[in-house]
Design an enzyme around this catalytic site. Structure first.
Site: not given
Ligand code: UD1
Length: 338
Positions: A124, A149, A153
């Site tokens: 990842s 997690y 990795k």
């Molecule tokens: C997350 C994990 C990462 C993992 C990946 C798997 C964290 C910190 N990182 O990545 O380790 O490999 O998922 O897919 O959790 N967001 C919102 N509202 C929400 C959900 C997300 O605003 O309800 C935003 C987050 O702040 C971020 C973006 O959407 O900016 C993407 O979030 P997400 O889909 O959870 O992925 P990552 O955080 O990049």
């Protein structure tokens, strides 16, 4: 080639299985279904038009793994199996370390016993930690992770590098995924998270379906063009094709190579929300909330190495990702539990 997929019933693995079968490979699956559903494999069989051999077993179980390798002449293993919920890993770290590390060790020991030394691993972009600069290149220093997690990795990458150092006949390909979203265009397979989703796209599709009230955007004060977090979203079918190329590469090379699998383009949370609304003609209620602990401003890949060495690049657009994710959700309101 005969290719074993550990955790083969999961989101990325099922899409990879479809693409491997389309490329003419023979796929064998092992999954214990703790975090997946055998129905996903039935759907894969429906898409590919033939049965796919599957074992219900835990990759941590040495006897079960021994039997799989004794019964099948495996050329390459793609190791997807593992626990993957970031928040949960903070609550129950020992379970994450035990499961993700133990399964990898048992797998590699069994492979070595059977002279199977080609492994593709689901890593990842989380291993890069908080980036000093973007885009991220494979040769950049990994600063460490913010949750167990991510550390599993990171540690598994180190374990596999050690295996190659000790025995140069091994071929290990470490694939660092960015943010996989979307679904197969048939709408028959897709992402099916347990409970309330943590990741952005599955949360959006559940809001669009009316199963959740509204999206909370985690912060709009990041150092990005619109203030919301920027990520490298990649269509799961593009990602799956990256695995097909990685298996070919593992057949022809020895040593350990790392590849980013991303598009190289960063989109913000609001880009995703607006594109989803536009292509699917659905209003998406959202509010701006506080930042989520551990999130970074921007994270996207430099995909040059995968393009030059594997001959792979992502083809699908953000529109494709939004359309296919919604198609899956709309046709399967309860995922594989319908
Ligand atoms: C997350 C994990 C990462 C993992 C990946 C798997 C964290 C910190 N990182 O990545 O380790 O490999 O998922 O897919 O959790 N967001 C919102 N509202 C929400 C959900 C997300 O605003 O309800 C935003 C987050 O702040 C971020 C973006 O959407 O900016 C993407 O979030 P997400 O889909 O959870 O992925 P990552 O955080 O990049």
């Amino acid at each position: 080639m005969k290719i074993l997929l550990t955790g083969g019933a999961g989101f990325i693995a099922t899409h990879t299985c479809v693409e491997l079968c389309a490329a003419g490979h023979d796929v064998v699956i092992v999954d214990n279904y703790v975090n997946s559903n055998p129905e996903a494999l039935r759907r894969v069989e429906e898409i590919v038009g033939h049965p796919v051999k599957a074992y219900e077993a835990d990759v941590c179980d040495p006897e079960a793994m021994e039997r799989i390798f004794a019964e099948n002449q495996i050329d390459v293993v793609v190791h997807f199996a593992g626990l993957k919920a970031v928040g949960e890993s903070v609550q129950i770290p020992l379970r994450y370390y035990r499961n993700n590390l133990d399964s990898t060790l048992t797998l590699c020991e069994t492979m070595a016993r059977h002279g199977c030394k080609r492994l593709v691993f689901s890593s990842s972009a989380t291993v890069y930690g908080e980036p000093d600069e973007v885009p991220l290149r494979e040769d950049m220093f990994c600063k460490g992770c913010t949750n167990p997690y991510g550390w599993t990795k990171y540690m598994i990458e180190k374990i596999l590098q050690g295996v190659v150092n000790a025995d140069p006949e091994w071929s290990v390909v470490l694939l660092r995924y960015f943010n996989p979203i979307g679904a197969h265009e048939s709408g028959r397979i897709g992402e099916d998270p347990n409970g309330i989703p943590n990741n952005l796209m599955p949360y959006i599709t559940k809001v669009a379906a009316g199963q959740l009230k509204r999206l909370t955007v985690f912060g709009n004060d990041y150092n990005t063009p619109d203030g919301t977090g920027v990520r490298d979203y990649i269509h799961v079918v593009d990602l799956a094709n990256g695995h097909v190329k990685a298996c070919d590469y593992a057949m022809d090379h020895v040593g350990c190579e790392i590849f980013n699998l991303g598009t190289g383009v960063g989109y913000s949370v609001l880009d995703l929300v607006n594109t989803f609304s536009r292509v699917n003609e659905i209003d998406l209620p959202y509010m701006i909330g506080p930042r989520r602990a551990g999130d970074v401003d921007a994270c996207y890949a430099d995909p040059k190495k995968a393009r030059e060495v594997l001959g792979w690049e992502a083809r699908k657009t953000l529109e494709d990702m939004c359309r296919d994710a919604w198609h899956w959700q709309k046709n399967n309101p309860k995922g594989y539990h319908d």
